[in-house]
Design an enzyme around this catalytic site. Structure first.
Site, short mmCIF file in Angstrom:
data_model
loop_
_atom_site.label_atom_id
_atom_site.label_comp_id
_atom_site.label_asym_id
_atom_site.label_seq_id
_atom_site.Cartn_x
_atom_site.Cartn_y
_atom_site.Cartn_z
N THR A 121 0.78 -1.31 -0.16
CA THR A 121 -0.36 -0.22 0.38
C THR A 121 0.97 0.99 -0.12
O THR A 121 1.46 1.43 1.15
CB THR A 121 -0.77 -0.25 0.89
OG1 THR A 121 -1.52 -1.25 1.73
CG2 THR A 121 -1.39 0.69 0.83
N GLU A 158 -7.18 -9.44 6.92
CA GLU A 158 -6.71 -10.65 8.30
C GLU A 158 -7.41 -11.49 8.37
O GLU A 158 -8.70 -11.58 9.22
CB GLU A 158 -5.65 -9.81 9.27
CG GLU A 158 -4.77 -9.22 8.57
CD GLU A 158 -3.28 -8.38 10.38
OE1 GLU A 158 -3.74 -9.55 11.36
OE2 GLU A 158 -2.67 -7.84 9.44
N ASN A 229 -10.43 0.94 1.87
CA ASN A 229 -10.29 1.33 3.43
C ASN A 229 -10.42 2.21 4.29
O ASN A 229 -11.18 2.22 4.94
CB ASN A 229 -8.50 1.40 3.58
CG ASN A 229 -7.96 -0.22 3.23
OD1 ASN A 229 -8.67 -0.83 3.17
ND2 ASN A 229 -6.32 -0.24 3.92
N GLY A 274 -18.43 -1.05 18.11
CA GLY A 274 -17.88 -1.36 19.16
C GLY A 274 -17.82 -0.90 19.32
O GLY A 274 -17.34 0.54 19.65
N GLY A 278 -9.07 -0.93 14.92
CA GLY A 278 -7.16 -1.48 14.56
C GLY A 278 -6.73 -2.38 13.58
O GLY A 278 -7.16 -2.05 13.34
N CYS A 281 -4.32 -1.43 9.25
CA CYS A 281 -4.33 -1.19 8.09
C CYS A 281 -5.05 0.86 8.37
O CYS A 281 -4.39 1.40 7.66
CB CYS A 281 -5.34 -2.09 6.72
SG CYS A 281 -3.87 -3.69 6.48
N LYS A 341 -8.44 -7.96 16.09
CA LYS A 341 -9.76 -8.77 15.65
C LYS A 341 -9.62 -9.93 15.98
O LYS A 341 -8.87 -10.88 15.80
CB LYS A 341 -10.28 -7.97 14.14
CG LYS A 341 -9.57 -9.02 12.91
CD LYS A 341 -9.34 -8.39 11.61
CE LYS A 341 -9.73 -9.44 10.58
NZ LYS A 341 -10.26 -9.13 9.24
C1 UGA Z 1 -8.51 -4.16 6.03
C2 UGA Z 1 -9.44 -4.34 4.86
O1 UGA Z 1 -10.75 -5.52 5.29
C3 UGA Z 1 -8.82 -4.90 3.50
O2 UGA Z 1 -9.93 -5.28 2.42
C4 UGA Z 1 -7.86 -5.04 3.67
O3 UGA Z 1 -6.81 -5.20 2.22
C5 UGA Z 1 -6.53 -4.50 4.69
O4 UGA Z 1 -7.56 -4.00 5.81
C6 UGA Z 1 -5.11 -3.71 4.70
O5 UGA Z 1 -5.29 -2.73 4.41
O6 UGA Z 1 -4.47 -4.24 4.04
P1 UGA Z 1 -8.26 -5.60 8.10
O7 UGA Z 1 -7.33 -4.97 8.59
O8 UGA Z 1 -7.05 -6.92 8.10
O9 UGA Z 1 -8.69 -5.62 5.96
O10 UGA Z 1 -9.64 -6.22 8.69
P2 UGA Z 1 -10.54 -6.20 8.76
O11 UGA Z 1 -11.71 -7.02 8.66
O12 UGA Z 1 -11.25 -5.19 7.55
O13 UGA Z 1 -11.87 -5.13 9.79
C7 UGA Z 1 -10.58 -4.38 10.77
C8 UGA Z 1 -10.90 -3.53 11.69
O14 UGA Z 1 -12.85 -3.23 12.11
C9 UGA Z 1 -10.98 -4.73 12.94
O15 UGA Z 1 -10.18 -3.96 14.28
C10 UGA Z 1 -12.66 -4.90 13.58
O16 UGA Z 1 -12.78 -5.72 14.78
C11 UGA Z 1 -13.26 -4.00 13.18
N1 UGA Z 1 -14.32 -3.66 12.41
C12 UGA Z 1 -14.49 -4.31 11.23
C13 UGA Z 1 -15.84 -3.10 13.39
O17 UGA Z 1 -15.04 -2.56 14.38
N2 UGA Z 1 -17.26 -3.31 12.89
C14 UGA Z 1 -17.57 -4.18 11.30
O18 UGA Z 1 -17.72 -4.02 10.95
C15 UGA Z 1 -16.10 -4.39 10.99
#
Ligand code: UGA
Length: 457
Positions: A121, A158, A229, A274, A278, A281, A341
């Site tokens: 990125t 992740e 993102n 919630g 974190g 990303c 997460k």
């Molecule tokens: C994120 C993006 O979803 C990916 O598409 C991207 O490739 C990645 O960043 C990156 O740039 O490498 P990631 O950080 O692994 O992926 O995880 P997410 O599933 O997106 O969750 C990120 C955070 O948001 C977590 O802390 C999760 O608990 C929080 N979250 C997610 C919420 O608080 N509420 C939600 O409804 C969804």
């Protein structure tokens, strides 16, 4: 195709393993000798569901090496998947990307064509800078090298990395020449046409549609990654802002999210209120985008607000504890979940660490449980603080509540959904349950004897 991947972090390793599974001839370069020796023994250095068993299948076909010169000359396509850590002001540091490009240009053969793909990125314009780095090295070497540079941002999550790699929503490629588009189309052909046999542990989802490969210019491809993102980050911050208002006016944010999510223009994903986001990303990428904007003399108040709302969630939850317990000093708080997460041991920018620091500063005793992230959290808490934060890390989740004044759920691990709340409540000094991810049914928690406090309900 013969492919070299530089960097074996989450993105690099997942990509290497998946491309090897798709029968490409893959080599992977990493300078970290610990990581490399694990990989050479066929062991995954990251915790990611499914990655070890896929690595078991393909590791003998992947060549892992510390040296670009070993593998790049023979490769057709080289992917850069190294880290772009934040500088002090939030700007993404592209030093490792440029270094990797320089090393590639130094060893590539003058009479061959290569496609150099940036997967990391990177700030908008990096593609052009990488092309300049390559051109400079060719000038130094006094050769007429032939490298096409392309941008191919990665969207994997992740904990769901393999699903994202085998069954993506889209593949984005930014380049200024058709050779690069052709090379990437050949690389991803098995995924674009879904012609591979799905791994047994990862069957093709029944509703899955063939993904488009979107081709565009490099700057737009780089921007797509940041915009995606940031959009997801602000969607989460929006529902968290609504959650705060729900608390003040007596509405339930989980119902509100359900109701707005049924509108297909909004969609139900990423509306879980919630403790906010974190990980490696969103915090980093939203900050980096703001730096890109500042350098372009442009303000982005929505992105700034998304960050403010996000980090305030961590303070609000501690405030709830403070209110209900009157003081945190001398109180024993059990933390459920440390990873940023579920399904990962990654604790980078994890809300739990911030919360632990706040609780510690107010004199609370902290106990914490996590299915797999304890050792990373231990490491992080001892690295960042000169004054050691004393956390009692607990392996058995039921011991967490013994004589505790409150429990605080931070990460929504599957196993927490199934916890026996009555058993947990039994040995507590005061039965307070703060549910930072709205995992539990308030009714069931109350029936188990808890004073239950969620987020926005
Ligand atoms: C994120 C993006 O979803 C990916 O598409 C991207 O490739 C990645 O960043 C990156 O740039 O490498 P990631 O950080 O692994 O992926 O995880 P997410 O599933 O997106 O969750 C990120 C955070 O948001 C977590 O802390 C999760 O608990 C929080 N979250 C997610 C919420 O608080 N509420 C939600 O409804 C969804």
């Amino acid at each position: 195709m013969k492919i070299t991947i530089i960097g074996t972090g989450y993105v690099g390793l997942t990509t290497a393993v998946v491309l090897a599974y798709l029968n490409h001839n893959v080599s992977a370069v990493d300078k970290d000798s610990n990581k490399l020796s694990l990989l050479q023994e066929g062991k995954s250095p990251i915790h990611e569901p499914g990655i070890q068993s896929l690595l078991d299948e393909v590791c003998r076909t992947i060549r892992f090496t510390p040296t670009v010169a070993d593998v790049v000359p023979e490769a057709e396509l080289i992917m850069i998947a190294v880290g772009t850590p934040p500088k002090m002001d939030g700007e993404a540091d592209t030093r490792h990307v440029e270094e990797a490009a320089r090393e590639v240009a130094q060893v590539c053969l003058p009479n061959r064509h290569y496609t150099l793909v940036i997967k990391s990125t990177v700030p908008i314009g990096t593609n052009r800078r990488v092309a300049e780095v390559v051109a400079d090295v060719f000038a130094e070497r006094n050769i007429q090298g032939n490298i096409s540079v392309a941008s191919n941002p990665e969207f994997l999550q992740e904990g769901l990395a393999l699903q994202g790699a085998f069954y993506p929503d889209r593949i984005v490629v930014g380049a200024n020449n058709n050779e690069a588009f052709d090379a990437l189309r050949r690389l991803y052909q098995p995924i674009l046409e879904q012609t591979f046999d799905a791994p047994t542990m990862l069957p093709r989802p029944p509703s899955y549609h063939l993904p488009p490969m979107m081709t565009t210019d490099p700057n737009s491809a780089e921007m797509i990654k940041y915009a995606a993102n940031t959009f997801l980050a602000l969607k989460i911050s929006f529902i968290n802002e609504i959650a705060g208002l729900c608390e003040n006016v007596g509405a339930d944010v989980t119902e509100v999210a359900r109701g707005i999510g049924l509108d297909s223009r909004i969609g139900k994903k990423f509306l879980r209120a919630g403790l906010g986001w974190g990980g490696s990303c969103y915090p980093k990428d939203t900050a980096a985008l703001l730096r890109v904007a500042a350098q372009a003399d442009y303000s982005m108040p929505i992105t700034e607000a998304a960050r403010t709302v996000n980090f305030e969630q961590r303070q609000r939850i501690v405030q709830k504890l403070r209110t209900v317990l009157k003081t945190l000093n001398g109180k024993t708080i059990g933390i459920l979940g440390l990873a940023f997460k579920p399904n990962t041991d990654d604790i980078r920018e994890a809300p739990a660490l911030d919360i632990i620091r706040q609780l510690d500063a107010e004199g609370a005793y902290i106990r914490a449980h996590d299915p797999i992230a304890i050792s990373n959290a231990q490491q992080a808490l001892s690295d960042i603080n000169a004054a050691y934060i004393n956390v009692d890390f607990i392996e058995d989740v039921h011991q967490l509540s013994h004589n505790a004044d409150a429990l605080l759920l931070v990460t929504e691990w599957d196993q927490y959904h199934r916890l026996d709340l009555r058993k947990l409540a039994k040995n507590m000094k005061t039965r307070i349950l703060i549910d930072g991810r709205n995992v539990f049914s308030p009714k069931e928690a109350i029936a188990a004897g808890f004073h239950y406090i969620g987020v926005g309900r």
